[in-house]
Design a protein around this motif. Structure first.
Motif, PDB file in Angstrom:
ATOM      1  N   LEU A 105       0.830  -1.201   0.000  1.00  0.00           N
ATOM      2  CA  LEU A 105       0.000   0.000   0.000  1.00  0.00           C
ATOM      3  C   LEU A 105       0.872   1.262   0.000  1.00  0.00           C
ATOM      4  O   LEU A 105       0.622   2.200  -0.761  1.00  0.00           O
ATOM      5  CB  LEU A 105      -0.931   0.007   1.215  1.00  0.00           C
ATOM      6  N   ALA A 106       1.906   1.277   0.839  1.00  0.00           N
ATOM      7  CA  ALA A 106       2.798   2.443   0.891  1.00  0.00           C
ATOM      8  C   ALA A 106       3.500   2.640  -0.450  1.00  0.00           C
ATOM      9  O   ALA A 106       3.597   3.768  -0.949  1.00  0.00           O
ATOM     10  CB  ALA A 106       3.813   2.267   2.014  1.00  0.00           C
ATOM     11  N   THR A 107       3.962   1.537  -1.051  1.00  0.00           N
ATOM     12  CA  THR A 107       4.645   1.624  -2.346  1.00  0.00           C
ATOM     13  C   THR A 107       3.706   2.165  -3.412  1.00  0.00           C
ATOM     14  O   THR A 107       4.097   3.007  -4.230  1.00  0.00           O
ATOM     15  CB  THR A 107       5.186   0.236  -2.748  1.00  0.00           C
ATOM     16  N   GLU A 108       2.454   1.690  -3.423  1.00  0.00           N
ATOM     17  CA  GLU A 108       1.470   2.181  -4.389  1.00  0.00           C
ATOM     18  C   GLU A 108       1.204   3.670  -4.203  1.00  0.00           C
ATOM     19  O   GLU A 108       1.101   4.423  -5.186  1.00  0.00           O
ATOM     20  CB  GLU A 108       0.164   1.404  -4.257  1.00  0.00           C
ATOM     21  N   ARG A 109       1.068   4.102  -2.946  1.00  0.00           N
ATOM     22  CA  ARG A 109       0.788   5.526  -2.683  1.00  0.00           C
ATOM     23  C   ARG A 109       1.937   6.406  -3.143  1.00  0.00           C
ATOM     24  O   ARG A 109       1.714   7.489  -3.676  1.00  0.00           O
ATOM     25  CB  ARG A 109       0.535   5.768  -1.190  1.00  0.00           C
ATOM     26  N   VAL A 110       3.159   5.946  -2.945  1.00  0.00           N
ATOM     27  CA  VAL A 110       4.317   6.718  -3.391  1.00  0.00           C
ATOM     28  C   VAL A 110       4.371   6.722  -4.920  1.00  0.00           C
ATOM     29  O   VAL A 110       4.591   7.767  -5.539  1.00  0.00           O
ATOM     30  CB  VAL A 110       5.621   6.148  -2.778  1.00  0.00           C
ATOM     31  N   ALA A 111       4.121   5.566  -5.546  1.00  0.00           N
ATOM     32  CA  ALA A 111       4.177   5.454  -7.003  1.00  0.00           C
ATOM     33  C   ALA A 111       3.140   6.340  -7.687  1.00  0.00           C
ATOM     34  O   ALA A 111       3.401   6.898  -8.761  1.00  0.00           O
ATOM     35  CB  ALA A 111       3.989   3.996  -7.429  1.00  0.00           C
ATOM     36  N   GLY A 145       1.964   9.095  -6.433  1.00  0.00           N
ATOM     37  CA  GLY A 145       2.139  10.481  -6.011  1.00  0.00           C
ATOM     38  C   GLY A 145       1.202  10.911  -4.896  1.00  0.00           C
ATOM     39  O   GLY A 145       1.151  12.083  -4.543  1.00  0.00           O
ATOM     40  N   GLU A 146       0.437   9.956  -4.341  1.00  0.00           N
ATOM     41  CA  GLU A 146      -0.485  10.282  -3.239  1.00  0.00           C
ATOM     42  C   GLU A 146       0.259  10.558  -1.938  1.00  0.00           C
ATOM     43  O   GLU A 146      -0.298  11.182  -1.040  1.00  0.00           O
ATOM     44  CB  GLU A 146      -1.479   9.144  -3.026  1.00  0.00           C
ATOM     45  N   ALA A 147       1.493  10.075  -1.859  1.00  0.00           N
ATOM     46  CA  ALA A 147       2.300  10.288  -0.647  1.00  0.00           C
ATOM     47  C   ALA A 147       3.764  10.281  -1.032  1.00  0.00           C
ATOM     48  O   ALA A 147       4.159   9.645  -2.010  1.00  0.00           O
ATOM     49  CB  ALA A 147       2.025   9.183   0.377  1.00  0.00           C
ATOM     50  N   THR A 148       4.551  11.009  -0.259  1.00  0.00           N
ATOM     51  CA  THR A 148       5.998  10.947  -0.452  1.00  0.00           C
ATOM     52  C   THR A 148       6.519   9.733   0.312  1.00  0.00           C
ATOM     53  O   THR A 148       5.818   9.145   1.140  1.00  0.00           O
ATOM     54  CB  THR A 148       6.675  12.218   0.094  1.00  0.00           C
ATOM     55  N   ARG A 149       7.753   9.366   0.043  1.00  0.00           N
ATOM     56  CA  ARG A 149       8.359   8.236   0.783  1.00  0.00           C
ATOM     57  C   ARG A 149       8.379   8.541   2.286  1.00  0.00           C
ATOM     58  O   ARG A 149       8.102   7.679   3.102  1.00  0.00           O
ATOM     59  CB  ARG A 149       9.772   7.958   0.282  1.00  0.00           C
TER      60      ARG A 149
END
Length: 191
Positions: free
Chosen positions: A4-10, A12-16
């Motif tokens: 989920l975190a990787t998808e959000r970063v990919a 652009g919904e969240a930064t790393r």
């Protein structure tokens, strides 16, 4: 969570950094609080042998006992910050809309106007109005899981180790200092 975190970063919904911060927050909120409640709950029961004996004698007490331990111990010791959305009077003091307030959960859970003899551990008490998981929109999302873990782990601990007893320094001397979650660093025991 990693996916989920990787998808959000990919997307652009969240930064790393934001994704990592969320994961750390979930780990602390979902693990550290329950781990602290388990150790502190064990200490509280060992220090109140009459309450432990009652719990051992009647498994039906377990859900209410967990609620009472949550009230009595309240492991989150940071003041919750909120903004008043309307004027409200509390204790003769008016808090205006837009003003900030800090809520001390551990003080609320020991309020004598709400709980009779609040400094006494009583596993038969109706502690259902405690605020250990917050209130309203700001309630802990993991409270059902935390309750289940505590309702399983605490009775099992005393079932598997019937001779469990405190050993060594008093746990107050080992408390985490300056932490948002109240707990103990170590718990010397024998059985």
């Amino acid at each position: 969570m990693s996916r989920l975190a990787t998808e959000r970063v990919a997307t652009g919904e969240a930064t790393r950094a934001e994704a990592a911060g969320l994961l750390v927050q979930l780990l602390i909120a979902g693990h550290e609080t329950t781990a602290s409640m388990l150790s502190l709950g064990a200490v509280a029961l060992l220090r109140h042998p009459d309450q432990l004996a009652a719990l051992r004698a009647d498994e039906a007490l377990v859900p209410g006992a967990v609620e009472e331990l949550l009230r009595y111990l309240t492991v989150v010791h940071i003041g919750l910050r909120r903004i008043a959305t309307a004027d409200v009077e509390i204790g003769g003091v008016t808090i205006r809309a837009g003003e900030g307030v800090v809520i001390a959960l551990q003080a609320a859970n020991r309020d004598p106007a709400v709980f009779t003899a609040p400094d006494t551990l009583d596993l038969t008490r109706d502690a259902g109005r405690h605020l250990a998981f917050g209130h309203g929109l700001h309630q802990c999302l993991g409270q059902s899981l935390a309750r289940a873990e505590l309702q399983i782990a605490l009775p099992m601990l005393f079932h598997r180790l019937p001779g469990l007893r405190l050993e060594g320094p008093a746990p107050e001397d080992l408390a985490f200092e300056g932490r948002a979650v109240h707990g103990i660093r170590e718990l010397p025991v024998a059985w």
